[in-house]
Enzyme design. Structure first.
Site, short mmCIF file in Angstrom:
data_model
loop_
_atom_site.label_atom_id
_atom_site.label_comp_id
_atom_site.label_asym_id
_atom_site.label_seq_id
_atom_site.Cartn_x
_atom_site.Cartn_y
_atom_site.Cartn_z
N ASP A 199 0.85 -1.19 0.00
CA ASP A 199 0.00 0.00 0.00
C ASP A 199 0.89 1.24 0.00
O ASP A 199 1.37 1.67 1.05
CB ASP A 199 -0.92 0.00 1.22
CG ASP A 199 -1.91 1.16 1.20
OD1 ASP A 199 -1.74 2.09 0.39
OD2 ASP A 199 -2.86 1.13 2.01
N HIS A 204 0.46 7.94 3.80
CA HIS A 204 1.20 7.27 4.87
C HIS A 204 2.71 7.56 4.83
O HIS A 204 3.45 7.00 5.64
CB HIS A 204 0.95 5.77 4.79
CG HIS A 204 -0.50 5.41 4.75
ND1 HIS A 204 -1.36 5.67 5.80
CD2 HIS A 204 -1.27 4.84 3.77
CE1 HIS A 204 -2.58 5.26 5.48
NE2 HIS A 204 -2.55 4.76 4.26
N ILE A 219 -0.21 9.42 8.37
CA ILE A 219 -0.88 8.57 9.34
C ILE A 219 -0.54 7.10 9.09
O ILE A 219 -0.12 6.71 8.00
CB ILE A 219 -2.41 8.77 9.32
CG1 ILE A 219 -3.01 8.35 7.97
CG2 ILE A 219 -2.75 10.22 9.67
CD1 ILE A 219 -4.54 8.38 7.94
N GLY A 222 -4.63 1.86 8.39
CA GLY A 222 -5.61 1.20 9.25
C GLY A 222 -5.35 -0.29 9.37
O GLY A 222 -5.53 -0.89 10.44
#
Length: 302
Positions: A199, A204, A219, A222
């Site tokens: 990903d 990120h 961030i 998830g």
């Protein structure tokens, strides 16, 4: 059946049931080890029960963290941007919930084929909730894992579809957790996870991009928090035995900044069902909610 605000719309006739092109994911022990490190395994590098997930020459045998299977279909899910009948702004895509069920033990290395299709599309008013089912099989066409990703597309609701199920699931009981585990993430945790998962979303990694979409810095994924929580339950309630791990489901409620502490609180609902939620210690906010892990019976209780 469809609503077209500008050039964004949902057409159920085209999108519902849409079959994605099959994708392949090949991995080795190195990839499985990198994933385990990226979700916080083996912080204590001499703990044998943690070392089994990251060291292929471990004398007690190399084992794969069950939640590693959640990365198998990432390439398939990327195809959502090309589904006929779904036109949306990519900036309005949110990963809402994730379910993963392990059908067979995850091998140390394999080539996995992923077959995905859109099983449901719900009209939530403020957006469309798209449910993607993915079956992951090995070279012998044996099903290894089943995944279900719930993807929320903001701004394209009110298209006349079914609203779908409502109500909260897997609520923690009103008592002290039976167990909890605190994981202190590293400030470069997202950079490590992006390598293990594939990903590469700049949210990120890129401070400028993160600021552009309203975050003070990049961030954590998830699904990295998801893996950390799954590992916590595996450790606290299954003795780090991967064969005990049957399934995990959780809702992504809030973001995590790399470097923050993730506290996973766990309640044993039945012998083999664990309810959990994860909080950020520094802010006290729940980041994973509606969480549940189902365990297989241990060999000693069969």
């Amino acid at each position: 059946n469809s609503k077209k605000p500008g050039n964004e719309f949902v057409d159920l006739d085209q999108a519902l049931g849409y079959q994605f092109k099959p994708t392949e994911y090949s991995y080795t022990e190195r990839d499985a080890s990198l994933y385990a490190l990226s979700v916080g395994a083996a912080v204590d590098a001499v703990d044998e029960r943690e070392l089994q997930f990251v060291y292929e020459l471990n004398r007690s045998g190399f084992r794969v963290l069950p939640t590693f299977a959640v990365v198998f279909p990432f390439g398939a899910l990327e195809q959502i941007v090309a589904v006929p009948g779904l036109k949306f702004n990519l900036m309005n895509l949110l990963h809402g919930e994730q379910y993963l069920e392990i059908k067979r033990p995850v091998a140390p290395s394999a080539t996995i084929t992923n077959n995905a299709h859109i099983s449901q599309i719900y009209d939530k008013g403020s957006g469309a909730l798209v449910i993607v089912d993915i079956q992951s099989t090995d070279g012998n066409e044996e099903e290894i894992a089943f995944s279900q990703a719930s993807i929320f597309l903001r701004g394209i609701g009110n298209f006349g579809g079914d609203r779908g199920p409502s109500g909260k699931m897997n609520l923690p009981p009103d008592r002290t957790p039976d167990a909890f585990l605190e994981d202190k993430t590293t400030t470069n945790q997202a950079l490590l996870y992006r390598l293990s998962s594939g990903d590469r979303n700049p949210l990120h990694a890129d401070p400028g991009f993160a600021a552009m979409v309203g975050f003070e810095r990049p961030i954590l994924h998830g699904l990295c928090t998801f893996g950390i929580a799954g590992r916590a339950v595996l450790k606290q309630f299954a003795g780090n035995e991967p064969l005990r791990f049957k399934s995990i489901k959780a809702r992504f409620s809030r973001h995590v900044y790399p470097g923050e502490s993730i506290i996973t609180e766990m309640w044993r609902e039945t012998e083999n069902r664990i309810i959990f939620q994860s909080k950020v210690g520094e802010r006290g906010e729940v980041v994973l909610s509606s969480g549940a892990v189902e365990l297989n019976e241990s060999s000693s209780t069969k």
